[in-house]
Design an enzyme around this catalytic site. Sequence first.
Site, PDB file in Angstrom:
ATOM      1  CB  THR A 387     -24.161  51.255   9.179  1.00 13.89           C
ATOM      2  OG1 THR A 387     -23.714  50.414   8.146  1.00 13.89           O
ATOM      3  CG2 THR A 387     -24.918  50.446  10.211  1.00 13.89           C
ATOM      4  CG  ASN A 407     -21.881  46.932   3.252  1.00 13.00           C
ATOM      5  OD1 ASN A 407     -21.412  47.077   4.373  1.00 13.00           O
ATOM      6  ND2 ASN A 407     -21.226  46.309   2.295  1.00 13.00           N
ATOM      7  CB  SER A 458     -24.064  41.665  10.377  1.00  8.42           C
ATOM      8  OG  SER A 458     -24.124  43.010  10.781  1.00  8.42           O
ATOM      9  N   GLY A 479     -18.803  49.400  10.258  1.00  8.17           N
ATOM     10  CA  GLY A 479     -18.290  48.162   9.687  1.00  8.17           C
ATOM     11  C   GLY A 479     -17.745  47.264  10.790  1.00  8.17           C
TER      12      GLY A 479
HETATM   13  O1  DON Z   1     -23.381  44.465   8.670  1.00  9.34           O
HETATM   14  C1  DON Z   1     -22.248  44.927   8.718  1.00  9.34           C
HETATM   15  O2  DON Z   1     -21.418  44.577   9.536  1.00  9.34           O
HETATM   16  C2  DON Z   1     -21.854  46.007   7.721  1.00  9.34           C
HETATM   17  N1  DON Z   1     -22.626  45.861   6.513  1.00  9.34           N
HETATM   18  C3  DON Z   1     -22.053  47.349   8.343  1.00  9.34           C
HETATM   19  C4  DON Z   1     -21.604  48.446   7.412  1.00  9.34           C
HETATM   20  C5  DON Z   1     -21.217  49.679   8.093  1.00  9.34           C
HETATM   21  O3  DON Z   1     -21.274  49.815   9.297  1.00  9.34           O
HETATM   22  C6  DON Z   1     -20.726  50.764   7.213  1.00  9.34           C
HETATM   23  N2  DON Z   1     -20.118  51.819   7.981  1.00  9.34           N
HETATM   24  N3  DON Z   1     -19.006  52.090   8.091  1.00  9.34           N
END
Ligand code: DON
Length: 580
Positions: A387, A407, A458, A479
């Site tokens: 991300t 993702n 998200s 994430g």
């Molecule tokens: O939208 C979200 O919360 C996740 N899909 C974000 C993914 C992400 O930040 C991956 N990195 N570690």
Amino acid sequence: MKPISRLSQLLMLALVCLVLPAYAADKHAAGKTAKVTPATHAGHPPGAAIASAHALATDAGLQTIKAGGNAFDAAVTVSSVLSVVEPISSGLGGGGFFLLHDGKTGKDIFLDAREIAPKSATPQAYLDKNGDLDVNRAHNGPWSAGIPGLPAALVRLANKYGKLPLKTTLAPAIRIAREGFPVYLRLEKGYAQRSKVMERYPGTRALYLADGDPPKVGEVFKQADLARTLEGLADKGLDGFYRGNVANKMLASVKAEGGEWTARELAGYAVREREPIVFPYRDWRIVTAPPPSSGGIALAEILQVLEGWGLSKLDAAHRTHLVVEAMRRAYRDRTIYLGDPDFVKVPVARLTSPDYAAGLRATIHPDKATPSDLLPGQPAPLEDDETTHFSIIDADGNMVAATQTVNLLYGSGMVVPGTGVLLNDEMDDFALKPGTPNAFGVMGFAANAPEAGKRMLSSMTPTFMFSPDRVTALGAPGGSRIITEVLVGILGYDDGLTAQQVAALPRYHHQWMPDVISAEPDAFDADTIQALEAMGHEVNAGEGTWGNLQTVEWDRDTDTLSGGSDPRHPDGKAAVLLQP
Ligand code: DON
């Protein structure tokens, strides 16, 4: 763990919390009503500033400003260049959130370009024959992918907010895709981690193994198909991606790999413009991401809980304890209440109200951890820093804070042949099986169940902060840890740190389940860890570092523009362009 038993644990936890002694809030802090900083600002910044996770994107964005573009035009350039040079993190086959501030009117808009679930994505589709979550479907290949949203965001930004045509603002991305860019360590390492899945797909093999072996640091990585797809977007707008040649190729390859998307789902994709979450915190006006992000609601809960205490007067252990207890409660609410507001009724007003925060605060013991559960939680997976976030401010005071993603590392791993488009694996952000944690260890229930046309919840939290003398934009990948990264950044700005210091701040995180404080090695000294453990917290300080925060700041008192790019990642760059 069965969902029902976890739900009943939640209710028990709520009851336990209610009978815990209330912590006498700091009298001075509690009595302080935050000034709500006005949305508009007299004067304007002395130029433009951009911080992003790749120097090529920052530099291209500043070129767009030099060519007469505004922050929104620069956002198109930065976003599209990141899509080319950081396929590991985000791209046309993914989605994102763009928080916009109009310098003239002071209006804030949240442009939601989150992916949506196709009709085929029923909850049953993600269970294996034993009824367990089919992790392969959730993380890899066509079933893991939602209908992409990022191209629609670029078109909306250009058509409604920018001054320059897409042909101009996408030109750097097209050139870099065609001519290539030098492979850097994260790309090489990420590919090695993901290669087994990626090499299942012919489109991915054709792109990543074009010269016979995987991308290596220093090699030039070219994406001629992606250049053509971007040209189609520049020429035809939405039709260049969501209808016709590229759309047909996406439909055919999803089908060839056993998935099911329809032409109508692609052609029907539309961004949404939503009201951001806005709340005061001390002297700041915080503007941040509403559902389907969980970030803004969580920040509003956490910061309004914390406002009742004079954090700066506390020692590190007690300060951390209170922040962690606030995090714990916000992530609990995330699990239960949050989902796509177009599909479920999210109690936004209640969760973001100061009274609700006061109620949560009353359940926090001054020096005892509240157990998240009676049973041990799931171990938290280590975050890969995928991300990507960028922050922009221009000389008219327009601002963009944007977080975009595919993702997990290289998304679904599947490149659609002939397009250069790497599909996301965002479906894993749904609660595909109620109560079963996803790749980030967070789970959900009905509010975030998959449904045709629904956006998955998200944690992406692009955020603005306005005070009488300072204006900032910030955000990060990570994430479920995105929210706490942004929180630590907000607390840092509130402590008077500079943009670069904010980007460098050591991080810690608690997400209710598992019931553990994750901490970067520099976050706490040994005494603080010991004191936290004595209060009943489990501290895991051995996880390494995470995140990649990008922020810009305009200090109106000194009329200074600055940027901060996360020192954990050498590829990023913050730069300022003063107006001649
Ligand atoms: O939208 C979200 O919360 C996740 N899909 C974000 C993914 C992400 O930040 C991956 N990195 N570690």
